[in-house]
Motif scaffolding. Structure first.
Motif, PDB file in Angstrom:
ATOM      1  N   MET A   1       0.845  -1.187   0.000  1.00  0.00           N
ATOM      2  CA  MET A   1       0.000   0.000   0.000  1.00  0.00           C
ATOM      3  C   MET A   1       0.885   1.243   0.000  1.00  0.00           C
ATOM      4  O   MET A   1       0.614   2.191  -0.717  1.00  0.00           O
ATOM      5  CB  MET A   1      -0.920  -0.069   1.232  1.00  0.00           C
TER       6      MET A   1
ATOM      7  N   MET B   1       2.518   1.663  -3.327  1.00  0.00           N
ATOM      8  CA  MET B   1       1.573   2.204  -4.312  1.00  0.00           C
ATOM      9  C   MET B   1       1.429   3.713  -4.142  1.00  0.00           C
ATOM     10  O   MET B   1       1.390   4.456  -5.107  1.00  0.00           O
ATOM     11  CB  MET B   1       0.220   1.510  -4.165  1.00  0.00           C
TER      12      MET B   1
ATOM     13  N   ARG C   1     -13.371  -1.329  -6.438  1.00  0.00           N
ATOM     14  CA  ARG C   1     -13.159  -2.501  -5.588  1.00  0.00           C
ATOM     15  C   ARG C   1     -13.753  -2.260  -4.203  1.00  0.00           C
ATOM     16  O   ARG C   1     -14.456  -3.101  -3.648  1.00  0.00           O
ATOM     17  CB  ARG C   1     -11.652  -2.794  -5.479  1.00  0.00           C
ATOM     18  N   LYS C   2     -13.494  -1.073  -3.635  1.00  0.00           N
ATOM     19  CA  LYS C   2     -14.047  -0.752  -2.314  1.00  0.00           C
ATOM     20  C   LYS C   2     -15.563  -0.685  -2.352  1.00  0.00           C
ATOM     21  O   LYS C   2     -16.231  -1.113  -1.415  1.00  0.00           O
ATOM     22  CB  LYS C   2     -13.472   0.571  -1.809  1.00  0.00           C
TER      23      LYS C   2
ATOM     24  N   GLU D   1     -16.847  -4.165  -2.234  1.00  0.00           N
ATOM     25  CA  GLU D   1     -16.699  -4.706  -0.880  1.00  0.00           C
ATOM     26  C   GLU D   1     -17.810  -4.200   0.032  1.00  0.00           C
ATOM     27  O   GLU D   1     -18.427  -4.982   0.760  1.00  0.00           O
ATOM     28  CB  GLU D   1     -15.336  -4.313  -0.293  1.00  0.00           C
TER      29      GLU D   1
ATOM     30  N   GLN E   1       2.393   6.563  -6.819  1.00  0.00           N
ATOM     31  CA  GLN E   1       1.428   7.582  -7.240  1.00  0.00           C
ATOM     32  C   GLN E   1       2.024   8.974  -7.061  1.00  0.00           C
ATOM     33  O   GLN E   1       1.857   9.856  -7.903  1.00  0.00           O
ATOM     34  CB  GLN E   1       0.123   7.457  -6.444  1.00  0.00           C
TER      35      GLN E   1
ATOM     36  N   ALA F   1      -5.990   3.584 -11.882  1.00  0.00           N
ATOM     37  CA  ALA F   1      -5.705   2.841 -10.656  1.00  0.00           C
ATOM     38  C   ALA F   1      -6.631   3.292  -9.535  1.00  0.00           C
ATOM     39  O   ALA F   1      -7.186   2.469  -8.799  1.00  0.00           O
ATOM     40  CB  ALA F   1      -4.240   3.031 -10.247  1.00  0.00           C
ATOM     41  N   LYS F   2      -6.821   4.597  -9.419  1.00  0.00           N
ATOM     42  CA  LYS F   2      -7.718   5.110  -8.367  1.00  0.00           C
ATOM     43  C   LYS F   2      -9.159   4.681  -8.632  1.00  0.00           C
ATOM     44  O   LYS F   2      -9.875   4.322  -7.704  1.00  0.00           O
ATOM     45  CB  LYS F   2      -7.611   6.627  -8.277  1.00  0.00           C
ATOM     46  N   GLU F   3      -9.585   4.718  -9.899  1.00  0.00           N
ATOM     47  CA  GLU F   3     -10.939   4.288 -10.243  1.00  0.00           C
ATOM     48  C   GLU F   3     -11.138   2.809  -9.894  1.00  0.00           C
ATOM     49  O   GLU F   3     -12.171   2.426  -9.366  1.00  0.00           O
ATOM     50  CB  GLU F   3     -11.216   4.511 -11.734  1.00  0.00           C
ATOM     51  N   GLU F   4     -10.129   1.975 -10.193  1.00  0.00           N
ATOM     52  CA  GLU F   4     -10.222   0.543  -9.884  1.00  0.00           C
ATOM     53  C   GLU F   4     -10.299   0.331  -8.379  1.00  0.00           C
ATOM     54  O   GLU F   4     -11.059  -0.508  -7.895  1.00  0.00           O
ATOM     55  CB  GLU F   4      -9.026  -0.203 -10.470  1.00  0.00           C
ATOM     56  N   GLU F   5      -9.512   1.098  -7.629  1.00  0.00           N
ATOM     57  CA  GLU F   5      -9.536   0.981  -6.168  1.00  0.00           C
ATOM     58  C   GLU F   5     -10.901   1.396  -5.618  1.00  0.00           C
ATOM     59  O   GLU F   5     -11.474   0.725  -4.758  1.00  0.00           O
ATOM     60  CB  GLU F   5      -8.440   1.858  -5.558  1.00  0.00           C
ATOM     61  N   ILE F   6     -11.439   2.480  -6.150  1.00  0.00           N
ATOM     62  CA  ILE F   6     -12.767   2.936  -5.716  1.00  0.00           C
ATOM     63  C   ILE F   6     -13.812   1.881  -6.038  1.00  0.00           C
ATOM     64  O   ILE F   6     -14.665   1.557  -5.204  1.00  0.00           O
ATOM     65  CB  ILE F   6     -13.114   4.288  -6.386  1.00  0.00           C
TER      66      ILE F   6
END
Length: 169
Positions: A1, A4, A53-54, A57, A8, A46-51
């Motif tokens: 993390m 990453m 994914r969250k 969840e 960034q 990457a930020k869009e994918e993280e958002i």
């Protein structure tokens, strides 16, 4: 993390500080700008994918919690029914009738909403129909005026022509 986040930050610094073009064959300014655009785009993705994914969840957790709540509600309802049966033997019959009433109420609610919606649609359609009829009546009236005026003008012109013909004779 942390790696990453560091990556960034480096990409953001690359975007903010493009650097200068050197004469020894290093990338040109356009290539660096293109690299910066790619870096910014990659960072954004990457930020869009993280958002996303969250978000998935959280949605899964909410659905899991809803499932547990529904199970608990069902169990509590069953327990309540058993307690009512123990208290009064006729209560079971009352409970059955109440369930039927509740079921019918659940069926009636969407039907009532549908009726209200259709009544509203009917009123809107009727209003539109009446508006168009009024507009048509106004246009017919206007047409009658125009035809009448046109006839008067034609008659006047005919009279003038008739006088001209009489004068020629």
């Amino acid at each position: 993390m942390a790696a990453m986040a560091t990556q960034q930050q480096l990409q953001v610094q690359k975007v903010k500080n493009p650097g200068l073009v050197s004469c020894n064959g290093s990338p040109t300014k356009d290539e660096k700008e293109e690299d910066m655009s790619r870096s910014a785009l990659a960072l954004f993705r990457a930020k869009e994918e993280e958002i996303e994914r969250k978000k998935v969840e959280v949605r899964d957790k909410v659905f899991a919690q809803l499932g547990r709540v529904e199970d608990a509600t069902r169990r509590l309802s069953e327990i309540r029914e058993e307690l009512e049966t123990l208290a009064d033997p006729l209560r079971k019959d009352v409970s059955v009738v109440r369930k039927k009433i509740d079921t019918l109420n659940k069926e009636l609610k969407p039907l009532g909403l549908s009726c209200q919606r259709k009544e509203r649609e009917y009123k809107e359609a009727l209003e539109a129909f009446n508006d168009k009829n009024k507009e048509k009546a106004q246009l017919v009236s206007k047409l009658m005026e125009l035809v009448s005026e046109s006839e008067k003008m034609r008659m006047k012109k005919l009279e003038e022509l008739s006088k001209n013909v009489e004068l020629l004779q």
